[in-house]
Design a protein around this motif. Structure first.
Motif, PDB file in Angstrom:
ATOM      1  N   TRP A   1       0.838  -1.195   0.000  1.00 48.16           N
ATOM      2  CA  TRP A   1       0.000   0.000   0.000  1.00 48.16           C
ATOM      3  C   TRP A   1       0.873   1.246   0.000  1.00 48.16           C
ATOM      4  O   TRP A   1       1.966   1.248   0.548  1.00 48.16           O
ATOM      5  CB  TRP A   1      -0.924   0.011   1.216  1.00 48.16           C
ATOM      6  N   ALA A   2       0.384   2.296  -0.638  1.00 46.61           N
ATOM      7  CA  ALA A   2       0.995   3.634  -0.637  1.00 46.61           C
ATOM      8  C   ALA A   2       2.476   3.571  -1.024  1.00 46.61           C
ATOM      9  O   ALA A   2       2.806   3.084  -2.089  1.00 46.61           O
ATOM     10  CB  ALA A   2       0.768   4.306   0.710  1.00 46.61           C
ATOM     11  N   ALA A   3       3.372   4.072  -0.157  1.00 46.61           N
ATOM     12  CA  ALA A   3       4.810   4.135  -0.474  1.00 46.61           C
ATOM     13  C   ALA A   3       5.401   2.752  -0.705  1.00 46.61           C
ATOM     14  O   ALA A   3       6.342   2.596  -1.491  1.00 46.61           O
ATOM     15  CB  ALA A   3       5.564   4.855   0.644  1.00 46.61           C
ATOM     16  N   ALA A   4       4.867   1.734  -0.046  1.00 50.12           N
ATOM     17  CA  ALA A   4       5.364   0.370  -0.268  1.00 50.12           C
ATOM     18  C   ALA A   4       5.041  -0.083  -1.689  1.00 50.12           C
ATOM     19  O   ALA A   4       5.866  -0.724  -2.345  1.00 50.12           O
ATOM     20  CB  ALA A   4       4.768  -0.590   0.752  1.00 50.12           C
ATOM     21  N   LYS A   5       3.874   0.265  -2.165  1.00 50.54           N
ATOM     22  CA  LYS A   5       3.478  -0.077  -3.533  1.00 50.54           C
ATOM     23  C   LYS A   5       4.403   0.631  -4.530  1.00 50.54           C
ATOM     24  O   LYS A   5       4.861   0.022  -5.502  1.00 50.54           O
ATOM     25  CB  LYS A   5       2.026   0.323  -3.764  1.00 50.54           C
ATOM     26  N   ASP A   6       4.689   1.900  -4.270  1.00 48.32           N
ATOM     27  CA  ASP A   6       5.601   2.640  -5.150  1.00 48.32           C
ATOM     28  C   ASP A   6       6.992   2.015  -5.144  1.00 48.32           C
ATOM     29  O   ASP A   6       7.615   1.853  -6.189  1.00 48.32           O
ATOM     30  CB  ASP A   6       5.693   4.100  -4.714  1.00 48.32           C
ATOM     31  N   ALA A   7       7.484   1.656  -3.960  1.00 52.32           N
ATOM     32  CA  ALA A   7       8.836   1.086  -3.844  1.00 52.32           C
ATOM     33  C   ALA A   7       8.922  -0.295  -4.483  1.00 52.32           C
ATOM     34  O   ALA A   7       9.938  -0.644  -5.084  1.00 52.32           O
ATOM     35  CB  ALA A   7       9.244   1.023  -2.375  1.00 52.32           C
ATOM     36  N   ALA A   8       7.853  -1.085  -4.353  1.00 56.89           N
ATOM     37  CA  ALA A   8       7.849  -2.434  -4.936  1.00 56.89           C
ATOM     38  C   ALA A   8       7.619  -2.393  -6.442  1.00 56.89           C
ATOM     39  O   ALA A   8       8.035  -3.296  -7.165  1.00 56.89           O
ATOM     40  CB  ALA A   8       6.775  -3.292  -4.272  1.00 56.89           C
ATOM     41  N   GLY A   9       6.919  -1.365  -6.897  1.00 55.21           N
ATOM     42  CA  GLY A   9       6.601  -1.251  -8.316  1.00 55.21           C
ATOM     43  C   GLY A   9       5.420  -2.112  -8.727  1.00 55.21           C
ATOM     44  O   GLY A   9       5.096  -2.201  -9.912  1.00 55.21           O
ATOM     45  N   ILE A  10       4.773  -2.739  -7.760  1.00 58.48           N
ATOM     46  CA  ILE A  10       3.597  -3.576  -8.003  1.00 58.48           C
ATOM     47  C   ILE A  10       2.674  -3.479  -6.790  1.00 58.48           C
ATOM     48  O   ILE A  10       3.107  -3.117  -5.695  1.00 58.48           O
ATOM     49  CB  ILE A  10       3.977  -5.057  -8.246  1.00 58.48           C
ATOM     50  N   ALA A  11       1.409  -3.822  -6.984  1.00 58.78           N
ATOM     51  CA  ALA A  11       0.440  -3.767  -5.895  1.00 58.78           C
ATOM     52  C   ALA A  11       0.468  -5.019  -5.027  1.00 58.78           C
ATOM     53  O   ALA A  11       0.210  -4.954  -3.821  1.00 58.78           O
ATOM     54  CB  ALA A  11      -0.967  -3.557  -6.441  1.00 58.78           C
ATOM     55  N   GLU A  12       0.786  -6.153  -5.634  1.00 56.18           N
ATOM     56  CA  GLU A  12       0.848  -7.405  -4.868  1.00 56.18           C
ATOM     57  C   GLU A  12       1.669  -8.423  -5.626  1.00 56.18           C
ATOM     58  O   GLU A  12       1.897  -8.286  -6.834  1.00 56.18           O
ATOM     59  CB  GLU A  12      -0.543  -7.948  -4.565  1.00 56.18           C
ATOM     60  N   GLU A  13       2.107  -9.438  -4.869  1.00 56.36           N
ATOM     61  CA  GLU A  13       2.868 -10.523  -5.474  1.00 56.36           C
ATOM     62  C   GLU A  13       2.721 -11.773  -4.622  1.00 56.36           C
ATOM     63  O   GLU A  13       2.445 -11.686  -3.425  1.00 56.36           O
ATOM     64  CB  GLU A  13       4.340 -10.145  -5.649  1.00 56.36           C
ATOM     65  N   PRO A  14       2.896 -12.936  -5.225  1.00 62.25           N
ATOM     66  CA  PRO A  14       2.821 -14.180  -4.453  1.00 62.25           C
ATOM     67  C   PRO A  14       4.092 -14.350  -3.625  1.00 62.25           C
ATOM     68  O   PRO A  14       5.133 -13.785  -3.937  1.00 62.25           O
ATOM     69  CB  PRO A  14       2.719 -15.262  -5.529  1.00 62.25           C
TER      70      PRO A  14
END
Length: 83
Positions: A9-22
């Motif tokens: 979510w939020a900054a974590a989503k930006d840093a990961a470059g994706i919304a979710e992953e397995p």
């Protein structure tokens, strides 16, 4: 070894470059170790973040003590601004 989904979510989503992953991990600590190599910004955000595992807050519990069940959803919640 449990499999599940990590949601950013939020900054974590930006840093990961994706919304979710397995993921595939036994504990929350192992999951954090597996998702951060080569992702320095994500590692930085994770150090400040709160976590929910299947909707339950992790709080201050040691990540090594958080055992992940099969099909678990781990939500990464960075600090939010405002009040």
């Amino acid at each position: 070894m449990a499999t599940g989904t990590v949601r950013y979510w939020a900054a974590a989503k930006d840093a990961a470059g994706i919304a979710e992953e397995p993921f595939e991990a036994e504990t929350l600590a192992e999951l954090m170790t597996k998702i951060t190599p080569g992702r320095e910004e994500l590692a930085r955000v994770l150090r400040r973040s709160s976590f929910l595992v299947n909707g339950d807050p992790v709080g201050r519990r040691a990540h090594e003590a958080i055992v992940l069940a099969e099909g678990a959803t781990v939500e990464v919640l960075p600090p939010f601004a405002g009040g």
